[in-house]
Every structure is written in C-alpha cells, then in structure tokens.
Design an enzyme around this catalytic site. Structure first.
Site, PDB file in Angstrom:
ATOM      1  N   ASP A  13      27.173 -23.668  18.581  1.00 38.06           N
ATOM      2  CA  ASP A  13      27.964 -22.523  17.521  1.00 38.06           C
ATOM      3  C   ASP A  13      29.498 -22.622  18.150  1.00 38.06           C
ATOM      4  O   ASP A  13      29.928 -23.131  18.948  1.00 38.06           O
ATOM      5  CB  ASP A  13      27.179 -21.282  18.250  1.00 38.06           C
ATOM      6  CG  ASP A  13      27.779 -20.002  17.521  1.00 38.06           C
ATOM      7  OD1 ASP A  13      28.134 -20.016  16.303  1.00 38.06           O
ATOM      8  OD2 ASP A  13      28.320 -19.064  18.363  1.00 38.06           O
ATOM      9  N   ASP A  15      32.364 -19.881  17.147  1.00 36.26           N
ATOM     10  CA  ASP A  15      33.005 -18.671  17.563  1.00 36.26           C
ATOM     11  C   ASP A  15      32.290 -17.776  18.810  1.00 36.26           C
ATOM     12  O   ASP A  15      31.048 -17.723  18.655  1.00 36.26           O
ATOM     13  CB  ASP A  15      33.317 -17.657  16.400  1.00 36.26           C
ATOM     14  CG  ASP A  15      34.484 -16.553  16.679  1.00 36.26           C
ATOM     15  OD1 ASP A  15      34.917 -16.665  17.676  1.00 36.26           O
ATOM     16  OD2 ASP A  15      34.856 -15.804  15.896  1.00 36.26           O
ATOM     17  N   ASP A 209      26.460 -18.013  21.494  1.00 34.79           N
ATOM     18  CA  ASP A 209      26.728 -16.723  22.117  1.00 34.79           C
ATOM     19  C   ASP A 209      26.005 -15.429  21.576  1.00 34.79           C
ATOM     20  O   ASP A 209      26.285 -14.220  22.286  1.00 34.79           O
ATOM     21  CB  ASP A 209      28.419 -16.236  22.043  1.00 34.79           C
ATOM     22  CG  ASP A 209      28.713 -15.896  20.752  1.00 34.79           C
ATOM     23  OD1 ASP A 209      28.228 -16.666  19.729  1.00 34.79           O
ATOM     24  OD2 ASP A 209      29.673 -15.213  20.372  1.00 34.79           O
TER      25      ASP A 209
HETATM   26 MG   LIG Z   1      29.222 -17.477  17.856  1.00 36.28          MG
END
Ligand SMILES: [Mg+2]
Length: 267
Positions: A13, A15, A209
C-alpha cells in the site's frame, strides 16, 4: 531469518506505508532496494483511481523509490481488466483521467455526454463530478448497465479533513437505483488479484497501514499481511481490532528484521 523471507511478491500500500503526506517514511527507499536486491518482486497497489500508473511511479521516484509504472497497480487498472473480462465494450465513467485512460487502454469505448445506453457504468473518484453526470449514470444503470466501482472508500483523507471518496459518489447511484455494484479495490479481491497477475504469483505478502482495507483484503484471500504502524492505525487500535494481521510492526524497515511473534487469533 527475516520477516520478508519466503514471501514473493510483496504488495505495498502507498500512503501510510511508503510515505505519509509529503514525507517519505524513515528508511523506506533503502528497505525496498534491499528487498529488490534479494530478488523479491514488488508491486504498489492503490485504491486511488484518479492517477495513472505513470503518475504514481513518478511520485514514488520523487520520494526516492525506484518504482516502475509496470509495478503500479491502481484500482482503475484492475477495474479496466475486470470490465474487459466481463465482455463489456462501452462504459460510462464517473471518474478522472486514471480510469478513463485505463479503460481506453483495455479497448473499452468511454462514452461522454448523455448516451442512451452503456454496457457498464464505472465509478471512481471524481473531483469534478456534476449532478448531470450522476443522473446519467443512474439512468444507464436503470436501463441495464452493470455497475462497477473502482473502490468503495467513503472518504479521502485530505490535509484539511475528509473529502467525499469514490464510495460516497457510488452511494449516490446505489441509493438512487438500488443496484448492487461490483467493487474492485481493497478490501475486495480484484485489485490484489490484478497485482499478482501483473508481477507474478507465489506466496504474496500484503503490507499496509489500514485494517479494514489492506489487512481485511489479505485475510479474505488467505494471504499473510503486515500491519505497519507508520500510518493511520495506532497500536491500541491494532490490538483491539477484530481484523487480525499476521504481523504488526513499526514500519517497513521491519521487513528486513527477524519476524516478530505472529499475532494470535488470526485466520
Ligand atoms: Mg494506506
């Protein structure tokens, strides 16, 4: 024994994992370079359908990551693959350049204006959406067009707060028509599956995240996952969540370190 040993490809992923806002995460570029040197194939997966893979790769390179457009799998790209696989030829789009370019690249005719019919309506993030466009999308769905969404993220986290995400625009159409969309992006399987089709299958590891997209998506496919605490999820939330990652680590540097104890209670 390092955490990443035995996993390939590694699906990142963006960001909260490789950068946070304008800032690169500590040791991120060096870690990914070391993983590449060790022979791991890497893919960068994003629910954001607005940007093309070239634009995403350029942004990553500006942050210091040696990313190639062929390694970037956006929800727009995966949506175009799905639309082509379903045999749809003509698509009406609520979305930006990334999805329009991806559809055209897959040989799909992108309809503009007020078409009478379409094989499908494809909904992504659109920062210039109008009532007329949403109305046309609703009418086409009522006339039999399939409804495909790049992702169903309700909100886009901007520096000044939450902006309406693709899921919020999709909700206009599902609320109006009652149609059930086919959703491509995380946590749904098509984006993950498109990534391994692109960079190669094996024993994938998802690094993300966000519990409800990155980790829930990996769990649904039976893949192992790493939750990094460099993004939106804090340790308390990670411990309390009913979505269980395989590993919880500080940031991506942990991929080169001995694996932490596996979480209990996971799949
Ligand atoms: Mg993310």
């Amino acid at each position: 024994m390092r955490l990443a040993d035995g996993y390939d490809p590694l699906l990142f992923d963006l960001d909260g994992v490789l950068f946070r806002g304008p800032e690169v995460v500590p040791g991120g570029p060096e870690t990914l370079e070391a993983l590449r040197r060790d022979g791991h194939r890497l893919a960068f997966i994003t629910n954001n359908s607005a940007r093309t893979p070239e634009a995403v790769a350029r942004m990553l390179r500006e942050l210091g990551y040696a990313a190639d457009p062929s390694e970037v799998v956006t929800s727009a790209l995966a949506a175009a693959e799905l639309v082509a696989a379903r045999g749809y030829h003509r698509a009406f789009v609520v979305g930006e350049e990334g999805i329009r370019r991806a559809l055209a690249g897959a040989g799909i005719e992108v309809l503009d204006g007020e078409p009478e019919r379409a094989d499908c309506v494809v909904v992504g993030w659109d920062r210039e959406v109008t009532y007329a466009k949403l109305r046309r999308a609703c009418l086409l769905v009522q006339r039999g067009a399939a409804l495909v969404a790049t992702n169903d993220d309700r909100a886009y986290p901007a520096p000044d707060g939450l902006w309406p995400g693709a899921g919020a625009l999709l909700a206009v159409i599902t609320t109006t028509t009652g149609a059930v969309p086919e959703v491509v992006g995380k946590p749904h399987p098509p984006l993950f599956e498109a990534a391994v089709r692109r960079v190669g299958d094996g024993r994938p590891l998802v690094v993300g995240d966000r519990l409800e997209t990155d980790i829930a998506g990996a769990n649904a496919l039976g893949w192992d996952s790493v939750l990094v605490l460099s993004g939106v999820t804090d340790p308390d939330r990670a411990a309390a969540g009913d979505v269980r990652p395989t590993y919880v680590v500080r940031d991506v540097r942990a991929l080169l370190e001995p694996p932490p104890v596996r979480r209990t209670g996971q799949k």
